[in-house]
Scaffold this motif. Structure first.
Motif, PDB file in Angstrom:
ATOM      1  N   GLY A   1       0.786  -1.229   0.000  1.00  0.00           N
ATOM      2  CA  GLY A   1       0.000   0.000   0.000  1.00  0.00           C
ATOM      3  C   GLY A   1       0.818   1.277   0.000  1.00  0.00           C
ATOM      4  O   GLY A   1       0.316   2.329   0.415  1.00  0.00           O
ATOM      5  N   LEU A   2       2.060   1.222  -0.473  1.00  0.00           N
ATOM      6  CA  LEU A   2       2.922   2.393  -0.468  1.00  0.00           C
ATOM      7  C   LEU A   2       2.792   3.188  -1.767  1.00  0.00           C
ATOM      8  O   LEU A   2       2.400   2.651  -2.806  1.00  0.00           O
ATOM      9  CB  LEU A   2       4.384   1.981  -0.284  1.00  0.00           C
ATOM     10  N   HIS A   3       3.143   4.482  -1.683  1.00  0.00           N
ATOM     11  CA  HIS A   3       3.249   5.314  -2.886  1.00  0.00           C
ATOM     12  C   HIS A   3       4.680   5.171  -3.386  1.00  0.00           C
ATOM     13  O   HIS A   3       5.634   5.442  -2.660  1.00  0.00           O
ATOM     14  CB  HIS A   3       2.940   6.781  -2.572  1.00  0.00           C
ATOM     15  N   VAL A   4       4.841   4.740  -4.648  1.00  0.00           N
ATOM     16  CA  VAL A   4       6.158   4.381  -5.160  1.00  0.00           C
ATOM     17  C   VAL A   4       6.625   5.335  -6.255  1.00  0.00           C
ATOM     18  O   VAL A   4       5.950   5.516  -7.272  1.00  0.00           O
ATOM     19  CB  VAL A   4       6.158   2.947  -5.721  1.00  0.00           C
ATOM     20  N   THR A   5       7.795   5.931  -6.025  1.00  0.00           N
ATOM     21  CA  THR A   5       8.537   6.620  -7.078  1.00  0.00           C
ATOM     22  C   THR A   5       9.730   5.724  -7.407  1.00  0.00           C
ATOM     23  O   THR A   5      10.382   5.205  -6.500  1.00  0.00           O
ATOM     24  CB  THR A   5       9.027   8.004  -6.617  1.00  0.00           C
ATOM     25  N   ALA A   6       9.993   5.522  -8.686  1.00  0.00           N
ATOM     26  CA  ALA A   6      11.042   4.590  -9.092  1.00  0.00           C
ATOM     27  C   ALA A   6      11.961   5.226 -10.115  1.00  0.00           C
ATOM     28  O   ALA A   6      11.557   6.120 -10.862  1.00  0.00           O
ATOM     29  CB  ALA A   6      10.415   3.323  -9.673  1.00  0.00           C
ATOM     30  N   THR A   7      13.214   4.767 -10.146  1.00  0.00           N
ATOM     31  CA  THR A   7      14.149   5.212 -11.180  1.00  0.00           C
ATOM     32  C   THR A   7      14.547   4.031 -12.057  1.00  0.00           C
ATOM     33  O   THR A   7      14.643   2.891 -11.588  1.00  0.00           O
ATOM     34  CB  THR A   7      15.431   5.830 -10.580  1.00  0.00           C
ATOM     35  N   CYS A   8      14.781   4.320 -13.336  1.00  0.00           N
ATOM     36  CA  CYS A   8      15.256   3.323 -14.282  1.00  0.00           C
ATOM     37  C   CYS A   8      15.701   4.047 -15.542  1.00  0.00           C
ATOM     38  O   CYS A   8      15.590   5.274 -15.632  1.00  0.00           O
ATOM     39  CB  CYS A   8      14.164   2.291 -14.602  1.00  0.00           C
ATOM     40  N   GLY A   9      16.193   3.288 -16.521  1.00  0.00           N
ATOM     41  CA  GLY A   9      16.544   3.864 -17.802  1.00  0.00           C
ATOM     42  C   GLY A   9      15.305   4.094 -18.650  1.00  0.00           C
ATOM     43  O   GLY A   9      14.248   3.502 -18.407  1.00  0.00           O
TER      44      GLY A   9
END
Length: 329
Positions: free
Chosen positions: A178-186
């Motif tokens: 139930g978390l708010h997710v910010t993610a990094t990737c190419g």
């Protein structure tokens, strides 16, 4: 010692990459107390396996000759003394003892305490992708207070290298909690990471991605840091008042920063992370895969005889998801 032999890949020196992996005929191991002997169906390659070969834990690991790999899915052949929860014929998934490895072979011995039964709905390839990568992601999220039963707080979390082996599981597990997710990737993996459930995705090669600032302006309660090369100062300005960075690949600078933050009583913390993954953790993860709540992203599948190709793929460092070696169908 067993008189029966098996095929395995091993290396007998530091360095050398895939070229150092040699196919050999060695005795089938015999399970000791608390161990099981398994016929290997599939194994996965983790970045740490190649780093160990290159001497990251020199002079302690590995012991030569080394049969590498620790993530195993297979079938129980026999059990050692004191093992009463597994029997021959059981399908299993296991995280082998990190100091010994042994997975890149037709048979291996596994600690029963780090082994779980594999449900029929979960393939050997899916199961082999789980132990280290999904296990670490799960334990890291537990470390920041995530709950997986619907009772947790709605934290804001940043996950770096979200298309990699650990990152892909961290995104899915964080959303399950139930978390708010910010993610990094190419850039090429943005759509994939969004499909895993990320609410916001940053291209790490852009100025926005380098700053790690959330597009929505949210401060991060936690960071699951799955890569290296990002300075603490970049994280610090994006953390909430009691934000915590869980560093999954800690180096000397991580330990120094962690110590300084503790000494100065900073509410923002850097945690060099190490975890022990047990049978219960693996059972939980296998259950999520069975229920369709966790979907391993598989980069590539290689036959046993082409194991060096899988090793090369891992060393290149651009895999999207997990690299699997299929030992037996």
């Amino acid at each position: 010692m067993s008189t029966k032999t098996m095929q395995a890949f091993c290396y007998d020196r530091y360095g050398g990459g895939a070229a150092a992996l040699k196919k050999v005929e060695i005795p089938v191991p015999v399970p000791k107390k608390g161990e099981i002997l398994a016929k290997v169906e599939a194994v996965s390659v983790n970045p740490v396996d190649c780093r160990i070969q290159n001497g990251i834990m020199r002079p302690f690991l590995p012991k030569f000759p080394c049969v590498p790999l620790s993530d195993v899915a297979g079938e129980v052949v026999s059990v050692g003394a004191g093992v009463d929860n597994f029997k021959p014929g059981d399908k299993i998934v296991s995280l082998l003892t990190f100091t010994t490895g042994g997975g890149l072979a037709e048979y291996t011995v596994a600690p029963a305490s780090q082994t779980a039964k594999r449900l029929p709905e979960v393939s050997a390839i899916e199961a082999a992708s789980l132990p280290m990568a999904a296990g670490i992601a799960f334990k890291a999220l537990e470390e920041v207070g995530s709950k997986f039963d619907g009772t947790g707080k709605p934290l804001n979390v940043l996950i770096t290298a979200a298309s990699g082996g650990v990152g892909q599981f961290a995104v899915q597990l964080a959303k399950h909690a139930g978390l708010h997710v910010t993610a990094t990737c190419g850039a090429r993996n943005i759509d994939l990471v969004k499909s895993l459930g990320a609410d916001e995705v940053l291209d790490y090669k852009t100025p926005e991605g380098e700053s790690l600032k959330s597009p929505s302006g949210k401060k991060y309660d936690a960071v699951v840091h799955c890569t290296a090369g990002i300075a603490w100062s970049v994280f610090e300005k994006n953390l909430s008042k009691k934000g915590k960075v869980i560093d999954l690949t800690p180096g000397i600078s991580s330990f120094i920063t962690s110590a300084v933050k503790k000494i100065t009583f900073s509410k923002k913390q850097l945690v060099p992370f190490f975890s022990k993954i047990g049978s219960k953790d693996l059972e939980f993860l296998v259950g999520l895969v069975k229920d369709g709540k966790l979907k391993p992203v598989i980069d590539s599948i290689h036959p046993f005889n082409k194991a060096p190709e899988a090793w090369t793929k891992s060393m290149e460092g651009h895999a999207t998801g997990k690299i699997i070696i299929e030992v037996a169908k």
